[in-house]
Scaffold this active site. Structure first.
Site, short mmCIF file in Angstrom:
data_model
loop_
_atom_site.label_atom_id
_atom_site.label_comp_id
_atom_site.label_asym_id
_atom_site.label_seq_id
_atom_site.Cartn_x
_atom_site.Cartn_y
_atom_site.Cartn_z
N CYS A 233 51.53 0.14 16.52
CA CYS A 233 50.68 1.15 15.86
C CYS A 233 50.39 2.36 16.75
CB CYS A 233 49.39 0.50 15.39
SG CYS A 233 48.60 -0.53 16.62
N GLN B 122 41.48 2.04 20.97
CA GLN B 122 42.00 1.29 19.82
C GLN B 122 40.92 0.53 19.07
OE1 GLN B 122 46.18 0.58 22.21
NE2 GLN B 122 45.79 -0.75 20.46
N HIS C 96 42.91 4.31 15.43
CA HIS C 96 43.08 4.46 16.87
C HIS C 96 43.01 5.95 17.23
CE1 HIS C 96 44.15 0.36 16.90
NE2 HIS C 96 45.43 0.42 17.24
N ARG D 6 61.74 -5.48 18.00
CA ARG D 6 61.70 -4.02 18.18
C ARG D 6 62.68 -3.50 19.22
NH1 ARG D 6 55.25 -3.68 18.41
NH2 ARG D 6 54.79 -3.80 16.19
N SER E 211 40.43 -3.44 14.22
CA SER E 211 41.35 -3.94 13.19
C SER E 211 42.78 -4.05 13.70
CB SER E 211 41.30 -3.04 11.95
OG SER E 211 41.39 -1.69 12.31
#
Ligand code: A2P
Length: 332
Positions: A129, A156, A243, A100, A159
């Site tokens: 995310c 958060q 989230h 990233r 999952s």
């Protein structure tokens, strides 16, 4: 777009399964779909558009003939196999943090920095995310009034830590109701049922977690603001999916709450859910399985002036991961 040969790496995982749901729901043009996972999943079948497709074991030859490879199997698998996929001619969209912050790899949220896609060299990174959800909400406010500082606390869902973390939350909830001892968690650092803990990923020497660093460095890259201060506290909550985030921002120029609402209501990927008197504000239960990032509780900041304070909720498996990656692929 002509139909593609697509591979999903980590197809059995929480995000991998969501990739399949999103590809099917959006009728992504697919000629051949290859599902890849570890030897643990060999022989398993996963549903896709009315079929049951076999899961294959990921290996060096998995990418022959593949044109698009969607990766969500963690950083080390991405580092090992993304180069092989690229060498085989596939375009890789990777959901891990491996690439990233690499300056040669675009980090893209299509509603925010779509132009970055053009600079790809066979690999595009899908942001974290929590970062995607926040970037979608911040972009229209930044365009209008200039972003100066961000303070964010995340709430958060389990999952976000994968399939095993969902199972641990469920087992914990069942054990709580039955008043029996829950198994010691492995995917999560603490028991999550009936609990809230301020640790997502590992701690660094400065006391911030890696997840909190991702929000800082990834937001800077996506928004093109290399010195933006972002102070994040990332918290795991006993929610299965979606989230939420509490956000306070300082702006360069004043922005009235009504003007901010209008900007957000018109923004791509955002749903304004902001009628507190009618108890309407963003919540995981309402966003689960849905595409937009819901933003609400908008008010003038009391610490940052000019500034705004707000709340958001979004499905982090969908817009926070699989949907964002598929939207990138759709734009290629
Ligand atoms: P598997 O289910 O076979 O372990 P999650 O984030 O939900 O934990 O999912 C991680 C995904 O990455 C799963 O699909 C998992 O497959 C896959 N994965 C993990 N390790 C490997 C590996 N060594 N080779 C291939 N896939 C892997």
């Amino acid at each position: 777009m002509s139909p593609r040969s697509v591979a999903v790496v980590g197809a059995t995982g929480a995000v991998g399964r969501e990739f399949l749901a999103v590809l099917a729901a959006r009728q992504f043009p697919i000629r051949q779909l290859r599902l890849l996972a570890s030897p643990r999943s060999a022989g398993q079948r996963l549903p896709f558009g009315g079929d049951q497709l076999p899961v294959e074991v990921l290996g060096p030859d998995s990418f022959r003939g593949v044109e698009l490879a969607l990766f969500s199997a963690g950083g080390s698998i991405a580092r090992e196999y993304a180069p092989l996929a690229r060498a085989a001619g596939a375009l890789v969209v990777d959901n891990s943090s491996a690439f990233r912050l690499d300056p040669d790899v675009p980090l893209v949220v299509p509603e925010v920095n779509p132009a970055a896609i053009a600079g790809h060299r066979g690999l595009i990174a899908n942001p974290n995310c929590s970062t995607i959800l926040l970037a979608v909400a911040l972009a229209p406010l930044h365009r209008a009034a200039g972003l100066r500082k961000v303070v964010v606390s995340t709430y958060q869902a389990a999952s976000g830590a994968g399939q095993q973390a969902i199972a641990e939350l469920r087992q914990g909830l069942v054990a709580q109701l039955a008043r029996t001892a829950a198994p010691t968690p492995k995917a999560l650092p603490q028991p999550l049922a009936g609990n809230v803990f301020p640790q997502v990923d590992v701690f660094g020497a400065d006391g911030y977690t890696r997840e909190e660093d991702k929000l800082l460095y990834e937001l800077r890259k996506i928004l093109g603001l290399p010195t933006l201060p972002v102070d994040a506290t990332c918290v795991r909550v006993p929610v299965e999916r979606c989230h939420s985030e509490s956000v306070a921002i300082e702006l360069e120029r004043p922005l009235a709450v009504e003007a901010a609402r209008a900007l957000l209501a018109a923004a791509d990927g955002v749903e304004l859910v902001d009628d507190p008197a009618a108890r309407r504000y963003p919540m995981p239960l309402q966003q689960a399985g849905r595409d937009p990032v819901a933003v609400g509780r908008l008010r003038l900041g009391r610490v940052f002036t000019p500034g705004l304070t707000f709340w958001l909720a979004g499905d982090q498996l969908r817009k926070g991961a699989a949907l964002n990656a598929v939207q990138i692929a759709e734009r290629l």
